[in-house]
Design a protein around this motif. Structure first.
Motif, PDB file in Angstrom:
ATOM      1  N   TYR A   1      94.336  53.813  68.511  1.00 27.81           N
ATOM      2  CA  TYR A   1      93.341  52.877  69.021  1.00 27.81           C
ATOM      3  C   TYR A   1      93.583  51.430  68.609  1.00 27.81           C
ATOM      4  N   VAL A   2      94.251  51.208  67.478  1.00 28.17           N
ATOM      5  CA  VAL A   2      94.432  49.849  66.959  1.00 28.17           C
ATOM      6  C   VAL A   2      95.926  49.548  66.847  1.00 28.17           C
ATOM      7  N   ASN A   3      96.354  48.446  67.485  1.00 33.11           N
ATOM      8  CA  ASN A   3      97.751  47.990  67.452  1.00 33.11           C
ATOM      9  C   ASN A   3      98.685  49.016  68.100  1.00 33.11           C
ATOM     10  N   HIS A   4     100.001  48.710  68.057  1.00 27.36           N
ATOM     11  CA  HIS A   4     100.993  49.578  68.691  1.00 27.36           C
ATOM     12  C   HIS A   4     101.975  50.105  67.655  1.00 27.36           C
ATOM     13  N   PHE A   5     102.475  51.306  67.888  1.00 29.18           N
ATOM     14  CA  PHE A   5     103.493  51.858  66.993  1.00 29.18           C
ATOM     15  C   PHE A   5     104.518  52.648  67.788  1.00 29.18           C
ATOM     16  N   ILE A   6     105.706  52.760  67.214  1.00 33.39           N
ATOM     17  CA  ILE A   6     106.771  53.617  67.739  1.00 33.39           C
ATOM     18  C   ILE A   6     107.359  54.347  66.533  1.00 33.39           C
ATOM     19  N   TYR A   7     107.331  55.675  66.548  1.00 32.42           N
ATOM     20  CA  TYR A   7     107.900  56.457  65.452  1.00 32.42           C
ATOM     21  C   TYR A   7     109.173  57.167  65.919  1.00 32.42           C
ATOM     22  N   MET A   8     110.211  57.114  65.055  1.00 34.28           N
ATOM     23  CA  MET A   8     111.484  57.793  65.330  1.00 34.28           C
ATOM     24  C   MET A   8     111.932  58.547  64.095  1.00 34.28           C
TER      25      MET A   8
ATOM     26  N   THR B   1     104.007  43.456  70.732  1.00 30.52           N
ATOM     27  CA  THR B   1     104.657  43.692  69.439  1.00 30.52           C
ATOM     28  C   THR B   1     104.201  45.042  68.906  1.00 30.52           C
ATOM     29  N   ALA B   2     105.165  45.841  68.468  1.00 31.95           N
ATOM     30  CA  ALA B   2     104.851  47.169  67.938  1.00 31.95           C
ATOM     31  C   ALA B   2     105.545  47.359  66.598  1.00 31.95           C
TER      32      ALA B   2
END
Length: 863
Positions: free
Chosen positions: A661-668, A588-589
């Motif tokens: 380093y912590v959790n996932h992300f996706i930037y657009m 999950t991100a």
């Protein structure tokens, strides 16, 4: 053949040999003890911690699933579950969240069921409430308010609207409890009241809360009883159970809507009748009639606006601390896969050197025994008994110490984070068997290998000392310019080093192994500690996350920027997406669409981890975090499949991979988001940056925002950071064990190797003492060699430690966490200084030994 009487005398000889070489016997025993203790203890820690949690969940009957609804639950919902009671046990719960105005703490007031079928409370102090004027508090309450004690008075003091939910607000505290629902010590979940996070819970009798609407139904499926939590089987059954639960309750949403509409229609009936009656009595344009008609119209609109409630389904993984505890046990398990094996390998290496030296020393005795008629088996049995006793005693003591100390110490380190009872140690016989086999292999196996040549030799050959190793010209001697500038002592030191290549190799490898483990221990501390520092101080530059139900309104914007605390904010869409790929666990991100995206750099630093080069969001692709890229084996230029709730899967192009380093992300960018999802972003989130603020000011800011319509949650980063640091502090205690254990092994290794070096060269050292060398000069004769070998070991250990650290990080990381791969330069310095300190300590002990050497005995001829 030798008779039984001689056998008894031979056993006395063996015991005498053990006593006369008790330092060597003790060193073998100590090395095996350390290796076995570390191996069995660390290997047992993960299973012990997991078992403690499993037993606790089973004993307290922790629910497997929970159901909530946006409009509350009713007895109709429980009747549906009652039809399936052969498959499950359920418990209806009512609670109300309040913001205590006297201390700004957010408290959940829960009804304590008459019979606790699920989520049974564990009493820490006192007892459970029996009357309406009694209350029990979460143990966290006493940590936050130390003045609260059994027998003290507790008062609910909130707004008038929230106070009205209770039949009484003053209680006598009769106990403190822990709930299995909240395994983590401080985190009590989120709420839509106050600052958005709960501080603690209190439990009251059913009649205290006025509302009869059920807030939550906890469920425990019977097919999960006896199934070990966190396993693949548990996850599979849980998925099936959740799907079944949704099917059973799906019709209830429509029925609940119809019931609420029917209730509203019933309340509407008198108004409709009054309007009709007045319409028949007065002209159409009368003010009173118009007023009634407008009221009726608004009431009808409200009835029409009643939508179907949304049923929310959660399971244990949504409980604060439940998943995190398992991840921490897995980290320990990951460390126990490599580190102890490396530890025990060093012990095996030193045992090999020690047993080899023992066989060399007892050549004359072996020759004598063979000449007296003893068989090879009898002659070799001395070494078997000697090594076997050391292995068995060392293993037994190591298992007793390791299994009882390491798991308890590490679990206690985590004890400040979790509400779990003390662990029960368990002996994992497979690991104990492996440790014993390795210990016996280290002693008996090496003795057999070394004895193979000597036992096949004739007694006459054994009765003569082995020819000294011939000296050779060193390559260094060919470098005439350097060699002629070296002093006589330095030339001797270099010749001795390269003359005994086996001793050089063993010493360097032994020191390098211990140095590597210390570097790994210090490096793990660096890697774990850097997570919070880099994430919260270097990469994230915002102090709060405000989540709304939709786009920002004017009122929300004004509330957001009101007050002296506010400095700046960034508006963005933040939604959860799932990332899927065959062969990789689903992740999950957070999908972030900042508006404008050029302003993101003021709140979130996107950069390459190694070069720190800035990354900018473009209109042709997305930026993802490094850990996500690692998990799915992608890099800049590749594509990734993601899924937004309610939409089909989409393929996105990766334009860059950023440090995180912590959790996932996706930037657009908003432009790229529209191209992929064919819709405009809904900016439902704000990143807010504060000026200098106290915790009290931040809480007050969050409280004020949560009173705004449409604001769902306010997350304070100071709280997130504190929680993160607390977890990492506990990990530091675990790392400390590795450093101390590696240091202890380094000390024993250096002592053993130096002792062997001195023992096998005692005639040489006695000779130089007879030639007039002072005690200090004799010690320096050995110390110069040891110092060079130690430095070589330190240099080799730096490279080996770097590799071991990287390998352990790779195995210890969880899917949602990335350790910083950098070892601080000071960690290398600390490990090197410790190794040098151990070398100096050992030489101090050897100096005392060399001063007491009897030169005449040592120089007696053995011819």
């Amino acid at each position: 053949m030798v008779g039984a009487a001689m056998t008894a005398a031979y056993f006395k000889t063996i015991m005498r040999e053990i006593w006369s070489s008790k330092a060597r016997f003790a060193s073998i025993l100590l090395i095996i003890f350390l290796g076995v203790a570390f191996y069995t203890g660390i290997r047992a820690t993960g299973p012990d911690m997991s078992q403690a949690a499993n037993d606790y969940y089973a004993k307290q009957k922790l629910a497997t699933n929970s159901v909530q609804s946006t409009m509350g639950l009713t007895k109709a919902d429980t009747r549906v579950l009652n039809q399936h009671r052969s498959q499950l046990t359920y418990q209806a719960t009512r609670y109300a969240d309040v913001n205590q105005l006297n201390n700004s703490q957010v408290v959940r007031v829960m009804v304590l069921p008459t019979t606790q079928r699920l989520n049974r409370l564990r009493i820490v102090k006192g007892r459970l409430p029996r009357h309406a004027n009694e209350i029990v508090l979460d143990a966290q309450a006493q940590r936050l308010q130390p003045k609260l004690k059994v027998g003290s008075t507790y008062r609910i003091s909130s707004t008038a609207k929230r106070n009205a939910q209770f039949t009484r607000r003053t209680f006598k505290v009769v106990g403190f409890v822990n709930s299995p629902t909240y395994v983590e010590n401080t985190n009590r979940g989120v709420t839509n009241v106050g600052k958005g996070t709960l501080d603690y819970l209190v439990y009251v009798r059913p009649q205290v809360i006025k509302s009869s609407v059920i807030t939550r139904i906890d469920v425990q499926f019977k097919n999960l009883r006896g199934v070990t939590p966190y396993t693949a089987k548990y996850r599979r059954l849980n998925r099936e159970n959740t799907a079944q639960l949704k099917r059973w309750l799906k019709p209830q949403a429509r029925k609940r809507q119809q019931a609420l509409q029917a209730q509203a229609q019933a309340k509407l009936k008198p108004l409709r009748q009054a309007t009709q009656q007045l319409a028949s009595q007065v002209p159409a344009g009368t003010a009173q009639l118009v007023k009634l008609q407008s009221q009726l119209k608004r009431a009808k609109a409200q009835v029409a606006a009643i939508t179907m409630p949304t049923y929310l389904y959660t399971d244990r993984t949504d409980n604060p601390g439940y998943t995190e505890y398992h991840e921490n046990t897995q980290r320990v398990v990951a460390l126990s896969t490599v580190f102890p094996l490396f530890f025990i390998a060093i012990a095996a290496l030193i045992c090999l050197t020690t047993m080899t030296r023992m066989v060399e020393e007892l050549r004359l005795q072996m020759g004598t025994l063979k000449a007296l008629g003893y068989t090879n088996t009898a002659v070799g049995s001395e070494f078997m008994i000697y090594g076997g006793l050391a292995a068995l005693i060392g293993t037994a003591l190591g298992v007793l110490f390791g299994v009882n100390f390491f798991p308890r110490f590490i679990a206690q380190a985590y004890g400040s984070m979790y509400n779990l009872p003390a662990i029960n140690v368990q002996y994992i016989w497979m690991d104990i068997g492996i440790a014993l086999a390795i210990a016996l292999l280290c002693t008996l196996g090496t003795a057999l290998v070394v004895l193979r040549v000597d036992l096949n030799s004739l007694p006459a050959q054994l009765l003569q000392p082995r020819s000294p190793k011939a000296g050779k010209t060193l390559l260094l001697e060919r470098w005439q310019w350097l060699w002629h500038r070296l002093s006589f002592n330095h030339k001797i030191t270099l010749r001795n080093l390269f003359r005994y290549k086996q001793r050089l190799l063993m010493t360097v490898l032994g020191i390098a192994g211990c140095m590597a483990m210390m570097i790994t221990g210090f490096g793990l501390k660096d890697s774990i500690g850097d997570i919070s520092v880099k994430q919260f101080n270097e990469l994230w530059h915002y102090d709060a996350v405000v989540t709304r139900s939709g786009n920002e309104t004017d009122q929300q914007r004004q509330a957001l920027s009101r007050g002296q605390l506010y400095q700046a904010s960034l508006k963005l869409q933040a939604k959860q997406v799932t990332v899927k790929q065959s062969g990789v666990a689903e992740q999950t991100a957070t999908l972030g669409i900042p508006a404008p995206h050029q302003s993101l750099s003021k709140f979130v630093v996107l950069r390459h981890r190694q070069s720190h080069q800035a990354i900018h969001i473009g209109d042709r692709g997305a930026v993802i975090d490094e850990k996500l890229a690692k998990l799915y084996g992608v890099q800049a230029g590749d594509d990734l499949t993601i899924k937004l709730a309610g939409q089909t899967t989409k393929r996105i192009h990766i334009s860059a991979v950023a440090e995180n380093y912590v959790n996932h992300f996706i930037y657009m960018s908003p432009t790229y988001y529209r191209r992929v999802f064919k819709q405009a972003p809904v900016y439902n989130t704000n990143y807010v940056r504060f000026k200098q603020a106290t915790k009290k000011q931040e809480n007050a800011y969050a409280d004020r925002l949560l009173k705004q319509a449409g604001v769902q949650n306010v997350t304070l980063m100071s709280t997130e950071k504190a929680t993160n640091f607390k977890m990492l502090d506990s990990m530091n205690l675990v790392v400390l064990i590795f450093v101390i254990s590696a240091g202890a092994l380094a000390l024993v290794v250096l002592y053993n190797l130096t002792n062997i070096n001195v023992s096998e060269r005692i005639r040489e050292l006695s000779t130089i003492k007879v030639l007039g060398f002072y005690d200090g000069e004799v010690t320096m004769y050995i110390f110069r060699e040891n110092l060079i070998l130690t430095v070589l070991g330190i240099i080799a250990g730096c490279f080996l430690g770097n590799w071991l650290h990287a390998y352990i990080l790779q195995t210890a990381e969880t899917n949602a966490l990335m350790f910083s791969p950098t070892i601080h330069p000071l960690s290398y310095v600390y490990a090197a200084l410790l190794t040098l300190a151990f070398s100096l300590l050992v030489m101090g002990m050897m100096h005392r030994k060399l001063k007491r050497v009897n030169m005449l005995d040592a120089l007696k001829s053995v011819d």
